[in-house]
Scaffold this active site. Structure first.
Site, mmCIF file in Angstrom:
data_model
loop_
_atom_site.group_PDB
_atom_site.id
_atom_site.type_symbol
_atom_site.label_atom_id
_atom_site.label_comp_id
_atom_site.label_asym_id
_atom_site.label_seq_id
_atom_site.Cartn_x
_atom_site.Cartn_y
_atom_site.Cartn_z
ATOM 1 N N TYR A 144 0.848 -1.172 0.101
ATOM 2 C CA TYR A 144 0.023 -0.296 0.124
ATOM 3 C C TYR A 144 1.013 1.085 0.024
ATOM 4 C CZ TYR A 144 -4.638 -1.898 0.622
ATOM 5 O OH TYR A 144 -5.646 -2.641 0.747
ATOM 6 N N LYS A 195 3.207 -15.144 2.238
ATOM 7 C CA LYS A 195 3.851 -16.021 1.254
ATOM 8 C C LYS A 195 5.137 -16.185 1.070
ATOM 9 C CE LYS A 195 1.712 -17.144 -2.271
ATOM 10 N NZ LYS A 195 1.285 -18.330 -2.712
ATOM 11 N N ASP A 227 -2.693 -17.882 0.280
ATOM 12 C CA ASP A 227 -3.967 -18.748 -0.678
ATOM 13 C C ASP A 227 -4.637 -19.631 0.153
ATOM 14 O OD1 ASP A 227 -1.472 -19.944 -0.611
ATOM 15 O OD2 ASP A 227 -1.637 -20.411 -2.482
ATOM 16 N N ASP A 251 -6.611 -7.217 3.937
ATOM 17 C CA ASP A 251 -7.549 -6.452 3.109
ATOM 18 C C ASP A 251 -8.362 -7.336 2.552
ATOM 19 O OD1 ASP A 251 -8.842 -4.324 1.913
ATOM 20 O OD2 ASP A 251 -7.878 -4.873 0.147
ATOM 21 N N ASP A 255 -12.390 -8.947 4.094
ATOM 22 C CA ASP A 255 -13.723 -9.305 3.210
ATOM 23 C C ASP A 255 -14.255 -10.505 3.240
ATOM 24 O OD1 ASP A 255 -13.527 -6.365 2.634
ATOM 25 O OD2 ASP A 255 -14.140 -6.887 0.402
HETATM 26 C C1 IPM Z 1 -10.424 -1.474 3.702
HETATM 27 C C2 IPM Z 1 -10.642 -0.797 2.473
HETATM 28 C C3 IPM Z 1 -9.424 0.327 2.151
HETATM 29 C C4 IPM Z 1 -8.299 -0.531 2.092
HETATM 30 C C5 IPM Z 1 -9.797 1.126 0.836
HETATM 31 C C6 IPM Z 1 -11.006 2.194 0.852
HETATM 32 C C7 IPM Z 1 -8.627 1.942 0.724
HETATM 33 O O1 IPM Z 1 -10.856 -1.571 1.327
HETATM 34 O O2 IPM Z 1 -10.126 -0.742 4.717
HETATM 35 O O3 IPM Z 1 -10.623 -2.624 3.826
HETATM 36 O O4 IPM Z 1 -7.851 -0.982 0.883
HETATM 37 O O5 IPM Z 1 -7.532 -0.811 2.996
HETATM 38 MG MG MG Z 2 -10.804 -3.776 2.162
#
Ligand code: IPM
Ligand code: MG
Length: 372
Positions: A144, A195, A227, A251, A255
């Site tokens: 990042y 990884k 993975d 990240d 999700d």
């Molecule tokens: C998160 C989001 C952020 C990230 C974006 C909005 C920059 O996806 O907080 O998970 O990638 O960290």
């Molecule tokens: Mg995210």
């Protein structure tokens, strides 16, 4: 003796951010009034809204306010309107700048499956019932923020782009220490995800993690390639207690973990920084879901991830664990009463609006307070 008010900064942002934060503020006000929790709340503009008004995703004075705040409540940023802008000028740059500038290195993302929501997960009920895991995502480094990064044109005229995955020993160490301490307060299991079979940063990550592990002999450790971890999260997520991983893997995996719980709209998060001179840690609380522009403005967004982020703030920044429990219990209660936004509703259920969830929550808090 009067207590010094906690100084909170509210940053609603874009899309559903302002809507979910509005309900969160009602809850904050409730605790302020009913639980002798003096709060000074300031609000500022970030993200696309700030680009429209001031031409930048976050202004220096807002960053300054954020540095001084005891805690920041962040909604969400982003939307199609700003997608054409260069990366550094997009709404997302505001949250990334905050994480980096405030050194918010430990991004804590719990994924808990509430019993009433078991049926809403896309996985079989027996796979997710009772799920309670936490991902600790490194928040200030990795691909990042690594440099060099950019886009160039080669001699042959081909355009190429590059990002740099970077980790230093101390950056890995501090997030590992944080994760070990957290695992010690939970079931005592910590899985490090990398990884190391492919990446230099992965090999260093593993080495450093193993070194840090020596200070925590009571924690049961394991290693997993990223993975494989993605696969294990959907195969058998209950094997995990705490996961620690880098910025990008965290990240993606968070999700994935979020969806196990029934809806991305349920997942809170906390980003915790280093100790400041005043003994307080900078901390930012935000829902894991994004700005969801497609549903913004319709009063249908789920405000619970934002409100549960405030519960994390009560526990981690305001030293009010009892109040955090009280709020989490009220959330569980309204869910079991069938009060849910559209993201959680089955076909035969009528959804509750965003404001309706705020109303129901205040009602539950009031009713429980009377019972006490
Ligand atoms: C998160 C989001 C952020 C990230 C974006 C909005 C920059 O996806 O907080 O998970 O990638 O960290
Ligand atoms: Mg995210």
């Amino acid at each position: 003796m009067s207590q010094k008010p906690a100084n909170l900064l509210v940053l609603p942002g874009d899309g559903v951010g302002p809507e979910v934060l509005l309900q969160c503020r009602r809850v904050m006000d409730w605790f302020s009034t009913h639980r002798a929790l003096p709060l000074t709340i300031d609000e500022a503009i970030v993200g696309g809204a700030s680009i429209d008004l001031h031409g930048v995703p976050i202004r220096p004075d807002v960053l300054q306010k954020a540095r001084a705040a005891d805690a920041i409540l962040f909604g969400a940023v982003g939307g199609e309107k700003w997608d054409h802008l260069p990366l550094a000028q997009r709404p997302e740059a505001s949250i990334l700048t905050l994480r980096r500038a405030l050194d918010l290195y430990a991004n804590v993302r719990p994924a808990k499956c509430y019993s009433t929501l078991v049926a809403f997960s896309s996985l079989k009920p027996e796979i997710v019932a009772g799920l309670d895991l936490v991902i600790v995502r490194e928040g200030t480094s990795g691909v990042y923020f690594g440099t060099p990064r950019g886009r160039e044109t080669s001699k042959t005229g081909e355009v190429f782009a590059y990002d740099n995955q970077y980790y230093s020993t101390s950056q890995i160490e501090r997030v590992c220490h944080f994760a070990f301490a957290l695992a010690g307060q939970r079931k005592g299991r910590l899985c490090s995800v990398d990884k190391a079979n492919v990446m230099e940063t992965g090999a260093l990550w593993r080495e450093v993690f193993n070194r840090v592990a020596k200070a925590y002999p009571d924690i049961a450790i394991s290693h997993m390639y990223a993975d494989n971890c993605a696969m294990q999260l959907v195969r058998n997520p209950k094997q995990f207690d705490v996961i620690v991983t880098d910025n990008l893997f965290g990240d993606i995996l968070s999700d994935c973990a979020a969806m196990l719980t029934g809806s991305l709209g349920m997942l809170p998060s906390a980003s915790i920084g280093t100790l400041r001179a005043d003994g307080q840690r900078c901390a930012l609380y935000e829902p894991v879901h994004g700005s969801a522009p497609d549903i913004a403005g319709h009063n249908i967004a789920n405000p619970l991830a934002m409100i549960l982020s405030f519960a994390m703030c009560l526990r981690l920044s305001l030293a009010r664990p009892r109040e955090a429990d009280e709020l989490e219990k009220a959330v569980e209660q309204i869910l079991s009463d069938g009060k849910m936004t559209a993201d959680l509703c089955g076909p035969d259920q009528s959804p509750t609006s965003t404001t309706g969830i705020g109303d129901a929550l205040l009602e539950a808090l009031n009713a429980n307070a009377i019972k006490k």
